[in-house]
Design a protein around this motif. Structure first.
Motif, short mmCIF file in Angstrom:
data_model
loop_
_atom_site.label_atom_id
_atom_site.label_comp_id
_atom_site.label_asym_id
_atom_site.label_seq_id
_atom_site.Cartn_x
_atom_site.Cartn_y
_atom_site.Cartn_z
N SER A 7 0.85 -1.19 0.00
CA SER A 7 0.00 0.00 0.00
C SER A 7 0.89 1.24 0.00
O SER A 7 2.10 1.14 0.18
N GLY A 8 0.26 2.40 -0.22
CA GLY A 8 0.99 3.65 -0.11
C GLY A 8 1.39 4.29 -1.42
O GLY A 8 1.98 5.38 -1.42
N GLY A 9 1.08 3.65 -2.53
CA GLY A 9 1.42 4.25 -3.81
C GLY A 9 0.59 5.49 -4.09
O GLY A 9 -0.37 5.80 -3.38
N GLY A 10 0.97 6.21 -5.13
CA GLY A 10 0.24 7.41 -5.49
C GLY A 10 0.94 8.15 -6.60
O GLY A 10 1.88 7.63 -7.22
N SER A 11 0.49 9.38 -6.83
CA SER A 11 1.06 10.21 -7.88
C SER A 11 1.75 11.41 -7.24
O SER A 11 1.17 12.10 -6.40
N VAL A 12 2.99 11.65 -7.66
CA VAL A 12 3.75 12.78 -7.15
C VAL A 12 4.51 13.42 -8.31
O VAL A 12 4.70 12.82 -9.36
N GLN A 13 4.95 14.63 -8.07
CA GLN A 13 5.80 15.29 -9.05
C GLN A 13 7.25 14.93 -8.82
O GLN A 13 7.64 14.53 -7.71
N ALA A 14 8.03 15.08 -9.86
CA ALA A 14 9.46 14.80 -9.75
C ALA A 14 10.05 15.61 -8.60
O ALA A 14 9.72 16.79 -8.41
N GLY A 15 10.90 14.94 -7.84
CA GLY A 15 11.49 15.57 -6.67
C GLY A 15 10.74 15.30 -5.38
O GLY A 15 11.22 15.59 -4.29
N GLY A 16 9.56 14.73 -5.51
CA GLY A 16 8.74 14.46 -4.35
C GLY A 16 9.11 13.16 -3.65
O GLY A 16 10.06 12.47 -4.05
N SER A 17 8.33 12.81 -2.64
CA SER A 17 8.59 11.63 -1.83
C SER A 17 7.31 10.82 -1.65
O SER A 17 6.21 11.36 -1.69
N LEU A 18 7.51 9.53 -1.44
CA LEU A 18 6.43 8.62 -1.10
C LEU A 18 6.97 7.58 -0.16
O LEU A 18 8.16 7.25 -0.21
N LYS A 19 6.09 7.03 0.68
CA LYS A 19 6.49 5.94 1.56
C LYS A 19 5.52 4.79 1.34
O LYS A 19 4.32 4.91 1.60
N LEU A 20 6.06 3.68 0.86
CA LEU A 20 5.27 2.48 0.63
C LEU A 20 5.30 1.60 1.87
O LEU A 20 6.31 1.56 2.59
N SER A 21 4.20 0.88 2.08
CA SER A 21 4.12 -0.07 3.18
C SER A 21 3.81 -1.45 2.66
O SER A 21 3.14 -1.61 1.65
N CYS A 22 4.30 -2.44 3.39
CA CYS A 22 4.03 -3.83 3.07
C CYS A 22 3.66 -4.52 4.38
O CYS A 22 4.51 -4.66 5.27
N THR A 23 2.40 -4.91 4.50
CA THR A 23 1.93 -5.53 5.72
C THR A 23 1.99 -7.04 5.59
O THR A 23 1.46 -7.60 4.63
#
Length: 125
Positions: A7-23
């Protein structure tokens, strides 16, 4: 039933951040090796990062070193992938998988199992 759920995916602009999780359905220490892979249509599946939970030994693909961090939260049975300074080349479906392979590789997906639907990451320029 799957052992791992992303989970945790999404759309971001270049230079941004995301944090994915795996349960995980079981304590993280029950898994010999856990890894994140990603795939974009038309491209081969690519290893991103792996970890041996019992000793917290990590490996990263050259393309993400210094930008991505794989980590574990044992009390929550969760694996994370923190991604910073994202680029459009990071776009893809990200999968959390496991293997009993001693090498816990990021350069091959052959020995990994529990491939699910993954979580989509889209980075726009």
């Amino acid at each position: 039933a799957r052992l791992l759920t992303e989970s945790g995916g999404g759309s971001v602009q270049a230079g941004g951040s995301l944090k994915l999780s795996c349960t995980a359905v079981a304590p993280i220490f029950n898994y010999y090796c856990l890894a994140w892979f990603r795939q974009t249509p038309g491209k081969e599946r690519e290893g991103v990062a792996s970890i041996k939970p019992s000793i917290a030994r990590t490996q990263y693909a050259d393309s993400v070193k210094g930008r991505f961090t794989i980590s574990q939260e044992n009390t929550k049975n969760t694996l994370f992938l923190q991604m910073h300074n994202l680029t459009p080349e990071d776009t893809g479906v990200y999968y959390c998988v496991t293997t009993s392979s001693n090498s816990c590789p990021v350069d091959s997906s052959t020995d990994y199992k529990d491939w699910g639907q993954g979580t989509q990451v889209t980075v726009s320029s």
